[in-house]
Design a protein around this motif. Structure first.
Motif, PDB file in Angstrom:
ATOM      1  N   TRP A  36     -13.468  20.967 -48.489  1.00 23.59           N
ATOM      2  CA  TRP A  36     -14.468  21.926 -48.046  1.00 23.59           C
ATOM      3  C   TRP A  36     -13.929  23.332 -48.236  1.00 23.59           C
ATOM      4  N   PHE A  37     -14.786  24.205 -48.742  1.00 21.52           N
ATOM      5  CA  PHE A  37     -14.509  25.623 -48.874  1.00 21.52           C
ATOM      6  C   PHE A  37     -15.618  26.389 -48.159  1.00 21.52           C
ATOM      7  N   ARG A  38     -15.373  27.649 -47.885  1.00 24.95           N
ATOM      8  CA  ARG A  38     -16.428  28.490 -47.326  1.00 24.95           C
ATOM      9  C   ARG A  38     -16.289  29.902 -47.877  1.00 24.95           C
ATOM     10  N   GLN A  39     -17.406  30.591 -47.894  1.00 22.94           N
ATOM     11  CA  GLN A  39     -17.427  31.968 -48.393  1.00 22.94           C
ATOM     12  C   GLN A  39     -18.318  32.805 -47.500  1.00 22.94           C
ATOM     13  N   TRP A  47     -10.450  28.153 -48.892  1.00 22.59           N
ATOM     14  CA  TRP A  47     -10.239  26.740 -48.645  1.00 22.59           C
ATOM     15  C   TRP A  47     -10.268  26.476 -47.151  1.00 22.59           C
ATOM     16  N   VAL A  48     -10.936  25.409 -46.721  1.00 20.31           N
ATOM     17  CA  VAL A  48     -11.048  25.062 -45.300  1.00 20.31           C
ATOM     18  C   VAL A  48     -10.309  23.763 -44.987  1.00 20.31           C
ATOM     19  N   LEU A  80     -17.961  17.067 -42.436  1.00 15.95           N
ATOM     20  CA  LEU A  80     -17.148  18.051 -41.728  1.00 15.95           C
ATOM     21  C   LEU A  80     -17.788  18.270 -40.355  1.00 15.95           C
ATOM     22  N   GLN A  81     -17.127  17.774 -39.335  1.00 15.92           N
ATOM     23  CA  GLN A  81     -17.566  17.994 -37.961  1.00 15.92           C
ATOM     24  C   GLN A  81     -16.958  19.298 -37.478  1.00 15.92           C
ATOM     25  N   TYR A  93     -20.888  27.106 -46.767  1.00 22.17           N
ATOM     26  CA  TYR A  93     -19.886  26.051 -46.873  1.00 22.17           C
ATOM     27  C   TYR A  93     -20.178  25.197 -48.115  1.00 22.17           C
ATOM     28  N   TYR A  94     -19.120  24.920 -48.861  1.00 19.36           N
ATOM     29  CA  TYR A  94     -19.231  24.145 -50.088  1.00 19.36           C
ATOM     30  C   TYR A  94     -18.319  22.919 -50.026  1.00 19.36           C
ATOM     31  N   CYS A  95     -18.808  21.793 -50.497  1.00 16.23           N
ATOM     32  CA  CYS A  95     -17.896  20.683 -50.729  1.00 16.23           C
ATOM     33  C   CYS A  95     -17.460  20.734 -52.180  1.00 16.23           C
ATOM     34  N   ALA A  96     -16.296  20.165 -52.436  1.00 13.97           N
ATOM     35  CA  ALA A  96     -15.701  20.269 -53.761  1.00 13.97           C
ATOM     36  C   ALA A  96     -14.929  18.995 -54.086  1.00 13.97           C
TER      37      ALA A  96
END
Length: 124
Positions: A36-39, A47-48, A80-81, A93-96
């Motif tokens: 998971w990433f977030r911007q 990166w999360v 992602l909880q 939030y992005y999954c990758a």
């Protein structure tokens, strides 16, 4: 080509919770590193969290103890909880996904495939 689609974003007040989900199209989901990433607005993508092929997890310090990443290889889903959210968690939030590096190691960089993102907004 891996296709990823996030869901579960929304608006909550500080202290609230959200659960994000990511559906993957790839039949080799279980063989990919997932993250998971977030911007946040005006910021670079951050990166999360990562979950390795064996289920080992890692988190950025700012979310440790509040976020939990998990995956279901049968359903090809990543989750992602997010608990005890605060306004600093506001972001897309992005999954990758990416192929593992040496010996199955999943780095925090080099992800080739991203979903379209889901907005998380936390108000104070």
């Amino acid at each position: 080509q891996v296709q990823l689609m996030e869901s579960g974003g929304g608006s909550v007040q500080a202290g609230g919770s959200l659960r994000l989900a990511c559906a993957a199209s790839e039949s080799t989901f279980s063989q990919n590193c997932m993250a998971w990433f977030r911007q946040a607005a005006g910021s670079q993508r951050q990166w999360v969290s990562t979950i390795d092929l064996d289920g080992t997890t890692a988190y950025v310090d700012s979310v440790k103890g509040r976020f939990t990443v998990s995956k279901d290889n049968t359903q090809k889903t990543l989750s992602l909880q997010m608990n005890n959210l605060n306004p600093e968690d506001t972001a897309v939030y992005y999954c990758a996904a990416r192929s593992p590096a040496y010996a199955g190691y999943c780095p925090r960089t080099g992800y080739q495939h991203f979903g379209q993102g889901t907005q998380v907004t936390v108000s104070s």
